[in-house]
Design a protein around this motif. Structure first.
Motif, PDB file in Angstrom:
ATOM      1  N   MET A  14       0.794  -1.160   0.062  1.00  0.00           N
ATOM      2  CA  MET A  14       0.026  -0.059  -0.068  1.00  0.00           C
ATOM      3  C   MET A  14       0.827   1.023  -0.199  1.00  0.00           C
ATOM      4  O   MET A  14       0.514   2.325  -0.690  1.00  0.00           O
ATOM      5  N   LEU A  15       2.008   1.200   0.755  1.00  0.00           N
ATOM      6  CA  LEU A  15       2.951   2.528   0.859  1.00  0.00           C
ATOM      7  C   LEU A  15       3.457   2.672  -0.509  1.00  0.00           C
ATOM      8  O   LEU A  15       3.405   3.598  -1.085  1.00  0.00           O
ATOM      9  N   LYS A  16       4.110   1.391  -1.228  1.00  0.00           N
ATOM     10  CA  LYS A  16       4.607   1.679  -2.587  1.00  0.00           C
ATOM     11  C   LYS A  16       3.320   2.112  -3.493  1.00  0.00           C
ATOM     12  O   LYS A  16       3.934   3.087  -4.269  1.00  0.00           O
ATOM     13  N   TYR A  17       2.055   1.695  -3.471  1.00  0.00           N
ATOM     14  CA  TYR A  17       1.178   2.210  -4.491  1.00  0.00           C
ATOM     15  C   TYR A  17       1.324   3.828  -4.069  1.00  0.00           C
ATOM     16  O   TYR A  17       0.912   4.658  -5.364  1.00  0.00           O
ATOM     17  N   CYS A  18       1.057   4.224  -2.994  1.00  0.00           N
ATOM     18  CA  CYS A  18       0.755   5.645  -2.681  1.00  0.00           C
ATOM     19  C   CYS A  18       1.984   6.379  -3.208  1.00  0.00           C
ATOM     20  O   CYS A  18       1.882   7.747  -3.659  1.00  0.00           O
ATOM     21  N   MET A  19       3.181   6.035  -2.869  1.00  0.00           N
ATOM     22  CA  MET A  19       4.524   6.596  -3.253  1.00  0.00           C
ATOM     23  C   MET A  19       4.561   6.835  -4.906  1.00  0.00           C
ATOM     24  O   MET A  19       4.905   7.817  -5.367  1.00  0.00           O
ATOM     25  N   ASP A  20       4.288   5.679  -5.462  1.00  0.00           N
ATOM     26  CA  ASP A  20       4.157   5.695  -6.921  1.00  0.00           C
ATOM     27  C   ASP A  20       3.222   6.769  -7.553  1.00  0.00           C
ATOM     28  O   ASP A  20       3.407   7.479  -8.503  1.00  0.00           O
ATOM     29  N   PHE A  21       1.894   6.550  -6.898  1.00  0.00           N
ATOM     30  CA  PHE A  21       0.713   7.434  -7.516  1.00  0.00           C
ATOM     31  C   PHE A  21       1.089   9.091  -7.226  1.00  0.00           C
ATOM     32  O   PHE A  21       0.886   9.842  -8.080  1.00  0.00           O
ATOM     33  N   ALA A  22       1.808   9.514  -5.960  1.00  0.00           N
ATOM     34  CA  ALA A  22       1.989  10.733  -5.689  1.00  0.00           C
ATOM     35  C   ALA A  22       3.321  11.298  -6.587  1.00  0.00           C
ATOM     36  O   ALA A  22       2.929  12.379  -6.977  1.00  0.00           O
ATOM     37  N   ARG A  23       4.151  10.433  -6.899  1.00  0.00           N
ATOM     38  CA  ARG A  23       5.213  10.902  -7.812  1.00  0.00           C
ATOM     39  C   ARG A  23       4.557  11.357  -8.972  1.00  0.00           C
ATOM     40  O   ARG A  23       4.880  12.270  -9.936  1.00  0.00           O
ATOM     41  N   THR A  24       3.675  10.304  -9.621  1.00  0.00           N
ATOM     42  CA  THR A  24       3.052  10.479 -11.002  1.00  0.00           C
ATOM     43  C   THR A  24       2.177  11.826 -10.878  1.00  0.00           C
ATOM     44  O   THR A  24       2.531  12.623 -11.867  1.00  0.00           O
ATOM     45  N   MET A  25       1.521  12.244  -9.911  1.00  0.00           N
ATOM     46  CA  MET A  25       0.708  13.440  -9.618  1.00  0.00           C
ATOM     47  C   MET A  25       1.571  14.808  -9.472  1.00  0.00           C
ATOM     48  O   MET A  25       1.296  15.473  -9.964  1.00  0.00           O
ATOM     49  N   LEU A  26       2.812  14.296  -8.670  1.00  0.00           N
ATOM     50  CA  LEU A  26       3.492  15.617  -8.479  1.00  0.00           C
ATOM     51  C   LEU A  26       4.437  15.983  -9.881  1.00  0.00           C
ATOM     52  O   LEU A  26       4.503  17.158 -10.462  1.00  0.00           O
ATOM     53  N   GLU A  27       4.542  14.966 -10.715  1.00  0.00           N
ATOM     54  CA  GLU A  27       5.147  14.880 -11.863  1.00  0.00           C
ATOM     55  C   GLU A  27       4.342  15.836 -12.874  1.00  0.00           C
ATOM     56  O   GLU A  27       4.737  16.926 -13.743  1.00  0.00           O
ATOM     57  N   ARG A  28       3.129  15.368 -13.075  1.00  0.00           N
ATOM     58  CA  ARG A  28       2.164  15.803 -13.815  1.00  0.00           C
ATOM     59  C   ARG A  28       1.586  17.276 -13.508  1.00  0.00           C
ATOM     60  O   ARG A  28       1.513  18.235 -14.356  1.00  0.00           O
TER      61      ARG A  28
END
Length: 154
Positions: A14-28
């Motif tokens: 769950m933590l990995k999912y949140c880190m990956d999704f946050a990275r995507t949103m921050l980059e976009r």
């Protein structure tokens, strides 16, 4: 309610999912609204977003909306674990290389932590600018449970 325990690997998923999704949103977009993930009784991680009908909602309202859903799902036994992510400033009493952080409230039976993942956002590229996220070292803070293990004798 008799809870089954989530494994450390499932909580990490769950933590990995949140880190990956946050990275995507921050980059976009350079930011993100609160979001989360749930762990089903079958051990499957599912993404969860909140929507209150507004085009530009107040982030704390989305956070509260998701927290209410997680509390309901935890008390009914629908979720083995939950992760609620928010874009926060690192509290000054923690020594962090960056002032901004992804904070993930991860909770399951007998486990409740804020996992802070400090980050820096920079713009790269000369002709075609893009955002790049650099994560610092995550750190955990033990917290009182909000969704699991509270006195609920009803």
């Amino acid at each position: 309610m008799n809870y089954t325990n989530a494994s450390p690997e499932q909580l990490h998923e769950m933590l990995k999912y949140c880190m990956d999704f946050a990275r995507t949103m921050l980059e976009r977009a350079g930011e993100f609204y609160p979001f989360g993930a749930t762990l089903s009784q079958q051990g499957e991680v599912a993404a969860v977003g909140g929507y209150n009908g507004e085009e530009h909602p107040i982030p704390t309202e989305i956070y509260k909306l998701l927290a209410g859903e997680f509390e309901s799902g935890a008390s009914s036994g629908r979720f083995l674990g939950v992760a609620l992510a928010a874009n926060v400033n690192v509290p000054p009493n923690y020594e962090s290389p960056f002032p901004d952080a992804l904070r993930v409230h991860i909770e399951a039976n007998d486990y409740a932590r804020f996992i802070y993942v400090p980050y820096a956002l920079s713009k790269k590229g000369f002709f075609r600018r893009h955002r790049e996220v650099e994560y610092g070292t995550p750190f955990a803070v033990e917290i009182a449970p909000s969704f699991y293990g509270r006195a609920s004798n009803g």
